[in-house]
Structure formats: structure tokens, C-alpha cells
Motif scaffolding. Structure first.
Motif, short mmCIF file in Angstrom:
data_model
loop_
_atom_site.label_atom_id
_atom_site.label_comp_id
_atom_site.label_asym_id
_atom_site.label_seq_id
_atom_site.Cartn_x
_atom_site.Cartn_y
_atom_site.Cartn_z
N LEU A 1 0.83 -1.21 0.00
CA LEU A 1 0.00 0.00 0.00
C LEU A 1 0.86 1.26 0.00
O LEU A 1 0.58 2.21 -0.71
CB LEU A 1 -0.95 -0.01 1.21
CG LEU A 1 -2.04 -1.08 1.18
CD1 LEU A 1 -2.87 -1.04 2.45
CD2 LEU A 1 -2.95 -0.92 -0.04
N VAL A 2 1.92 1.25 0.77
CA VAL A 2 2.79 2.44 0.85
C VAL A 2 3.46 2.69 -0.50
O VAL A 2 3.55 3.83 -0.96
CB VAL A 2 3.83 2.30 1.99
CG1 VAL A 2 4.88 3.40 1.90
CG2 VAL A 2 3.13 2.34 3.34
N SER B 1 0.40 1.15 10.53
CA SER B 1 1.63 1.24 9.77
C SER B 1 1.47 2.17 8.56
O SER B 1 2.33 3.01 8.30
CB SER B 1 2.05 -0.18 9.40
OG SER B 1 2.82 -0.19 8.26
N VAL B 2 0.37 2.03 7.84
CA VAL B 2 0.20 2.84 6.62
C VAL B 2 -0.18 4.28 6.96
O VAL B 2 0.32 5.22 6.35
CB VAL B 2 -0.85 2.18 5.68
CG1 VAL B 2 -1.10 3.06 4.46
CG2 VAL B 2 -0.39 0.80 5.27
N GLU C 1 2.56 6.62 7.68
CA GLU C 1 3.23 7.17 6.49
C GLU C 1 2.40 8.30 5.86
O GLU C 1 2.63 8.69 4.71
CB GLU C 1 3.45 6.07 5.45
CG GLU C 1 4.28 4.90 5.91
CD GLU C 1 5.76 5.24 6.05
OE1 GLU C 1 6.24 6.12 5.31
OE2 GLU C 1 6.42 4.64 6.92
N LYS C 2 1.39 8.77 6.59
CA LYS C 2 0.52 9.86 6.12
C LYS C 2 -0.28 9.50 4.88
O LYS C 2 -0.49 10.31 3.98
CB LYS C 2 1.32 11.15 5.89
CG LYS C 2 2.00 11.68 7.14
CD LYS C 2 2.48 13.10 6.89
CE LYS C 2 2.91 13.80 8.16
NZ LYS C 2 4.04 13.13 8.85
N ILE C 3 -0.67 8.23 4.83
CA ILE C 3 -1.52 7.76 3.73
C ILE C 3 -2.89 7.42 4.33
O ILE C 3 -2.98 6.61 5.25
CB ILE C 3 -0.88 6.54 3.04
CG1 ILE C 3 0.45 6.95 2.40
CG2 ILE C 3 -1.83 5.94 1.99
CD1 ILE C 3 1.29 5.80 1.94
N GLY C 4 -3.91 8.06 3.81
CA GLY C 4 -5.23 8.01 4.44
C GLY C 4 -6.02 6.75 4.14
O GLY C 4 -6.99 6.78 3.39
N ASN D 1 -10.62 0.86 3.79
CA ASN D 1 -10.85 1.81 2.69
C ASN D 1 -9.52 2.42 2.28
O ASN D 1 -8.68 2.74 3.11
CB ASN D 1 -11.82 2.90 3.13
CG ASN D 1 -13.25 2.39 3.20
OD1 ASN D 1 -13.91 2.49 4.22
ND2 ASN D 1 -13.73 1.83 2.11
N LEU D 2 -9.38 2.59 0.97
CA LEU D 2 -8.14 3.11 0.40
C LEU D 2 -8.34 4.55 -0.06
O LEU D 2 -9.47 4.95 -0.36
CB LEU D 2 -7.73 2.25 -0.80
CG LEU D 2 -7.58 0.76 -0.54
CD1 LEU D 2 -7.23 0.04 -1.83
CD2 LEU D 2 -6.53 0.49 0.53
N PRO D 3 -7.24 5.31 -0.16
CA PRO D 3 -7.37 6.68 -0.67
C PRO D 3 -8.12 6.68 -2.00
O PRO D 3 -7.83 5.87 -2.88
CB PRO D 3 -5.91 7.12 -0.87
CG PRO D 3 -5.15 6.32 0.13
CD PRO D 3 -5.85 4.99 0.18
N SER D 4 -9.09 7.57 -2.14
CA SER D 4 -10.02 7.48 -3.28
C SER D 4 -10.34 8.83 -3.91
O SER D 4 -11.31 8.95 -4.65
CB SER D 4 -11.34 6.83 -2.80
OG SER D 4 -11.11 5.55 -2.27
N SER D 5 -9.53 9.84 -3.65
CA SER D 5 -9.86 11.18 -4.16
C SER D 5 -9.89 11.24 -5.68
O SER D 5 -9.16 10.52 -6.36
CB SER D 5 -8.84 12.21 -3.68
OG SER D 5 -8.80 12.24 -2.29
N VAL D 6 -10.72 12.14 -6.16
CA VAL D 6 -10.70 12.50 -7.58
C VAL D 6 -9.30 13.03 -7.89
O VAL D 6 -8.74 13.82 -7.12
CB VAL D 6 -11.75 13.61 -7.84
CG1 VAL D 6 -11.53 14.25 -9.21
CG2 VAL D 6 -13.16 13.06 -7.70
#
Ligand SMILES: *Cc1c(COP(=O)(O)O)cnc(C)c1O
Length: 395
Positions: free
Chosen positions: A12-13, A338-339, A342-345, A379-384
């Protein structure tokens, strides 16, 4: 840490290696057009709940969804509350609500002094399980004078609120069938599913009333906002009337025929909504590309699977999700910690509403599938625009 949870975290990272952090779960996408329309709104001095953008945004939503009537509100939560009021809910009546949803779905029931009654979801849609619901209602309810009553609590069952989780349509035909069979209203909480279709029709067309949200984390946003939509004119009109303090139309007199609400969306927010609507198809394309990207990346994985749109539906992929297998389930929080460090939402699904202290004494059916799902969803980062950042494309 379990070696597999280390593997997943690293995978993921790595996806976001090249992108500047922090990466949010779902960020708004604002641009020049929003500024233009807000400026036009400010210059016009029509900044409150009357004005051309309120009317235009409603028209846009009607055109896009094919739902006949729209009444803008200050939030999706306000729209849910209004939906129950318009359907004439009474204190102590029960409303069937998924346990796996955002808290607002159940709160709206509480606002009416009614009782949320939690029901189970399934793995094929992440929405309510119609067969299990039908079986349950056949056991606990009886019909009297055309209304459905809970045999055990003696309370009337007023309605079912269906929620299209993360933008994936629930099994709406079967759920509609259950509502008809037991003579209860169907409300669609479509807060997450603008741009999602079921059997070719936009979600929100199936219930008596549906509500969308334009909160900052939704696919389009007005900062805060929502809309109540219905194919029945009387419902949308009543909602508009009650959300503007139930003031009778008159040139100068303040006459209010009911205890109304101040729930109407201001024109400034609607101006942002109009600009966002112009971009909705681009947003949807970007989100579908991201979902395809995740899907391909994870397809050979045996430790978790990527949730894809259910049969018969086209999803907006509002929030992408992986679902851990049983072996990895105990390590969900390790992966999250852990993720996220790393500042990953990435995020878990909501804590089940039925587990919240505030709802601990409410009725519920067996919720085993929701309990399992809740422990496994990430849930994984999903932004437009995220897909374009990952692939260095442009939107
Ligand atoms: C966002 C959301 C709401 C509430 O909408 P607000 O505009 O934030 O009040 C209700 N239900 C679900 C399922 C949501 O995701």
C-alpha cells in the motif's frame, strides 16, 4: 507484526511512493469554476436560501439522476431527518437501519424520538441482505390494519433505510419487494452514491424518498449540504416547505402553519454545487480509473480482495475498499497503524452503529455478517485526481 501484514502495508505504501503526503481518504476537488460561481453569487447579493443557484442545482440533480423532484438541505443528515418527518413518522415507531453505516442514518431516527432497529448486511453488496431481512421480519412482525408491527415490542415498523455502501448499490429490487410485502416505507440513504446506477437507473429512484450528501468528503461537495429527492411531488414540496420554517407564501406576513425547520441550503453553497455538477462525469471517470488500477494491482493477491461493483450495478467507487481474508483479519489494526503513520489516508469501515454506547439498548437482528465485514474492510485513498497523480497523467 505478522509478516503478511508487513507485506500488505508495504504494497500500500509503495503505490503512493512518488506522491507528496499527506494523502487524504477523500479530498474535495475545487477549482476556478467554483470561484467564479461563488463570486457571481456574492455579487448578486442573493446569498441566503433563495436565488438562482439553488434552483439551478436542484434542476441539475433532477436531470442527472432522473429523480423527478429535489429539495436542497443544509446537510445529508438534515435531509434524512426531513425524509422521516415527511413520511409522517411518530415517536416510538421503529425504523430498520443497517448496522454497517455512518452514524447519521441512525441519528435521524432518534431525532424523531423513534427507534432504530439494526439489520444485517452481506458481502456481495456491503448493503442489506434482503433474504435474511425477509426471514427475520416474517418471524418478528405481524400485519394489522395494513401496517406492520413488531410482535415483541408492539411498536409499528415505519420504514426501512437502505444505504448504498461506499457507492455500491444495494440489492434494491429485492429490498423493495420486502418493503412492499411488509407494507413499510423505503428510504434510500444515497449519501455516498451520486453517480451510481442499479439496472441502468440512478440510485435513489427506487425508494419513496432518497437523500444525497454534499459534505466535504463526498464525490461532489458544497462544503456542507444535502438534498432530499423523490419521484413524488408531494414529498419534495412538503420537504421544501418544512425546511423553510413552514412559512406560508405571502408578500409580507409571517405566518407559519407548522413547527418548521431552518434546513434549506444557502445559495452560496448551491453555487459551488453547480460548478461541481459540471465536473461530475470527469470526477467519475477519474474514480473509475483509480478503481481499475487498484483492481489490477490486487487481483493476484490471496490475502485480501478488492471490492468490485455488484452485479446489475455501476458504482461511482466513492470509497475503494479491500477486504481482508480470515487469516489477516486480526492484523487489520497493524496495517492501519503502519500505513497511516506514512501519512496515507486508509481507514477502517465505521464502527458498527449497533456497537456504539448511545445505541446499545436498541433492538437488532443477528448481525454476524456485518460484524465480520466491519473487521475486514480497509478503505483506500479514493480522491478525484489521485489516479492521475499516481500515473502522472492530468485531469
Ligand atoms: C455522509 C453520510 C451521511 C450524512 O451526510 P452529511 O451531509 O454529512 O450530514 C449520511 N449517511 C451516510 C451513509 C453518509 O455517508
Amino acid at each position: 507484526m505478522h509478516h503478511k501484514s508487513i507485506d500488505i502495508s508495504q504494497t500500500l505504501v509503495q503505490i503512493f511512493n512518488e506522491i507528496s503526503k499527506p494523502i487524504g481518504l477523500h479530498e474535495p476537488s475545487m477549482g476556478q469554476r467554483e470561484q467564479e460561481l461563488v463570486e457571481e453569487c456574492l455579487k448578486s447579493n442573493w446569498v441566503s436560501y433563495l436565488g438562482k443557484f439553488v434552483n439551478q442545482f436542484e434542476e441539475n440533480l433532477i436531470d442527472y439522476t432522473g429523480i423527478s423532484y429535489a429539495s436542497l438541505m443544509v446537510s445529508g443528515t438534515a435531509a434524512l431527518h426531513m425524509a422521516l418527518i415527511v413520511l409522517d413518522i411518530k415517536p416510538e415507531e421503529e425504523v430498520l437501519v443497517p448496522a454497517l453505516t455512518f452514524v447519521a442514518t441512525a441519528n435521524s431516527v432518534k431525532y424523531c424520538s423513534a427507534v432504530p432497529h439494526f439489520v444485517d448486511s452481506n458481502e456481495s453488496t456491503l448493503g442489506l441482505d434482503p433474504e435474511k431481512l425477509d426471514k427475520y421480519l416474517s418471524e418478528i412482525t405481524e400485519l394489522k390494519n395494513g401496517f406492520c408491527y413488531n410482535k415483541y415490542t408492539k411498536r409499528k415498523i415505519h420504514s426501512l433505510i437502505v444505504m448504498h455502501t461506499f457507492g455500491h448499490a444495494s440489492d434494491i429490487d429485492a429490498l423493495l419487494e420486502v418493503c412492499r410485502k411488509y407494507s413499510i416505507f423505503l428510504i434510500e440513504d444515497t449519501a455516498e452514491s451520486l453517480g451510481s446506477f442499479y439496472k441502468g437507473k440512478h440510485t435513489g429512484n427506487f425508494g419513496d424518498i432518497s437523500i444525497f450528501s454534499f459534505n466535504g468528503n463526498k464525490i461532489i461537495t458544497t462544503g456542507g449540504g444535502g438534498v432530499l429527492m423523490s419521484n413524488k411531488k408531494e414529498y419534495a414540496e412538503k420537504a421544501k416547505f418544512l425546511s423553510t420554517t413552514a412559512k406560508k407564501p405571502h408578500a409580507w406576513e409571517f405566518d407559519h402553519s407548522e413547527v418548521g425547520y431552518n434546513y434549506r441550503m444557502p445559495n452560496i453553497n448551491a453555487a459551488i454545487g453547480c460548478a461541481q455538477m459540471e465536473k461530475l462525469s470527469t470526477f467519475l471517470e477519474s474514480k473509475r480509473n483509480l478503481a481499475d488500477f487498484y483492481k489490477k494491482l490486487f487481483q493476484d493477491n490471496k490475502d485480501y480482495w478488492f471490492f468490485q461493483e455488484p452485479r446489475h450495478s455501476k458504482s461511482n467507487y466513492w470509497l475503494n475498499a479491500i477486504i481482508l481474508n480470515d487469516e489477516l483479519e486480526p492484523y487489520r489494526d497493524e496495517i492501519l497503524n503502519s500505513v497511516i503513520s506514512e501519512k496515507i489516508g486508509i481507514r477502517p469501515a465505521w464502527k458498527l452503529i449497533s456497537d456504539l454506547e448511545i445505541y446499545k439498548d436498541t433492538p437488532r437482528m443477528d448481525l454476524s455478517q456485518s460484524i465480520r465485514l466491519q473487521r475486514k474492510i480497509i478503505n483506500l485513498p479514493s480522491s478525484v485526481g489521485l489516479y492521475e497523480k499516481i500515473t502522472r497523467g492530468t485531469i
